[in-house]
Design an enzyme around this catalytic site. Structure first.
Site, PDB file in Angstrom:
ATOM      1  N   ARG A   1       0.847  -1.195   0.000  1.00 33.23           N
ATOM      2  CA  ARG A   1       0.000   0.000   0.000  1.00 33.23           C
ATOM      3  C   ARG A   1       0.883   1.247   0.000  1.00 33.23           C
ATOM      4  O   ARG A   1       1.848   1.335   0.772  1.00 33.23           O
ATOM      5  CB  ARG A   1      -0.889   0.039   1.252  1.00 33.23           C
TER       6      ARG A   1
ATOM      7  N   HIS B   1      -0.448  -0.841  -9.876  1.00 27.84           N
ATOM      8  CA  HIS B   1      -1.119  -1.737  -8.928  1.00 27.84           C
ATOM      9  C   HIS B   1      -1.538  -3.050  -9.613  1.00 27.84           C
ATOM     10  O   HIS B   1      -2.715  -3.417  -9.618  1.00 27.84           O
ATOM     11  CB  HIS B   1      -2.339  -1.040  -8.311  1.00 27.84           C
TER      12      HIS B   1
HETATM   13  C1  OXD Z   1      -4.979  -5.521  -3.195  1.00 25.07           C
HETATM   14  C2  OXD Z   1      -5.282  -6.340  -4.371  1.00 25.07           C
HETATM   15  O1  OXD Z   1      -5.442  -5.806  -2.093  1.00 25.07           O
HETATM   16  O2  OXD Z   1      -5.011  -5.847  -5.490  1.00 25.07           O
HETATM   17  O3  OXD Z   1      -4.242  -4.551  -3.351  1.00 25.07           O
HETATM   18  O4  OXD Z   1      -5.794  -7.449  -4.233  1.00 25.07           O
END
Ligand code: OXD
Length: 303
Positions: free
Chosen positions: A218, A266
């Site tokens: 994160r 991400h």
């Molecule tokens: C997260 C995912 O939790 O992408 O970041 O699963």
């Protein structure tokens, strides 16, 4: 049995989930707008979704991190349940191993040399000089640790609670020795009030320099100005970041153009729908039978 499904941006994104869950559980009524459902399957569901639910038995989070779910006002009795691997472990391993090898084998430098038409071997690196420290040794952290060990890297871990495992440090007391033994820091922690802003100038200063940082967890764990300052000061040689504090990163975010940052959107371990639905269906079936269900999240602990 009623199952409400709220995945991502809206009904169109949720539709294939609804169809796949309904196929696997033909006795259930599955829809995006079910009210007073028994179960919810969510990914970044809005507060209004939870406000329509008064008797949820369980909320299944279709992703690795449950911070978005826990930041909502949830029906009090509902158990929050996370995915366990569901195809994410292999992706995480690929992403982190790639980032580690790319840096340690100096592939970025060779790319720059090629662009300059320079045939110039660099001094070889020894893996023993690149101990990797993994912050967060859950299912995914463990998979990455095993893969890096198999490649010959020394691997350390850090967890909140002590574990009887060589190389795994725990809690506040274990943080400094963990950092002191780490040259490549890999963030795989959950986001909780305790881990927000955890990775700051003091952390970068304690790593074996020059260090490298990989974040697949994160963005809110990291004080971004401190990360940039550590790069400028040479404490960090570079960073691979799959996350940042505000996603998507704004066009003028300094990470985009930093010569020693690799930024991805991400994607280190994306949720695989079929694997996830199979796991959720199995857990709902166990729940209905009153059998034990794994992957229970502690609301208090935050993961
Ligand atoms: C997260 C995912 O939790 O992408 O970041 O699963």
């Amino acid at each position: 049995m009623k199952i409400a499904c709220s995945i991502g941006a809206g009904p169109a994104e949720a539709a294939p989930w609804v169809a796949e869950i309904a196929r696997a559980l033909p006795q259930a009524q599955v829809s995006v707008d079910a009210v007073d459902a028994d179960y919810a399957v969510v990914w970044r569901a809005p507060q209004a979704f939870y406000d329509r639910q008064t008797r949820l038995k369980a909320i299944f989070n279709a992703g690795a991190g449950v911070d978005a779910v826990l930041s909502m006002r949830l029906p009090p009795g509902a158990q929050v349940i996370r995915l366990e691997d569901a195809g994410m472990g292999a992706q995480m391993v690929e992403y982190v191993v790639h980032a580690v090898l790319r840096h340690v084998r100096r592939f970025d430098r060779y790319a720059a040399l090629q662009a300059d038409r320079q045939w110039k071997p660099l001094p070889p690196e020894r893996k023993v000089d690149w101990p990797v420290g993994i912050l967060g040794m859950g299912i995914l952290g463990r998979a990455v640790a095993d893969a890096l060990r198999a490649l010959g890297f020394p691997v350390l871990g850090w967890t909140r609670t002590p574990r009887d495992e060589v190389g795994v440090h725990a809690g506040e007391a274990g943080f400094a020795p963990f950092l002191a033994g780490t040259r490549i820091l890999v963030d795989m922690l959950p986001l909780t009030p305790q881990t927000r802003d955890l990775i700051d100038a003091r952390v970068f200063a304690q790593l074996k320099a020059p260090a490298y940082f990989i974040n697949v967890a994160r963005g809110d764990h990291v004080v971004e100005a401190d990360l940039l300052a550590a790069l400028d000061a040479g404490a960090l040689e570079g960073a691979t970041l799959d996350v940042c504090r505000d996603e998507p990163a704004a066009p003028d975010h300094p990470f985009w153009r930093h010569p020693r940052i690799v930024l991805t959107p991400h994607v280190s371990a994306v949720t695989l729908r079929s694997e996830s639905v199979a796991q959720i269906v199995e857990k709902i079936t166990a729940f209905e039978r009153g059998a034990p269900v794994s992957g229970l999240v502690s609301r208090e602990r935050g993961y």
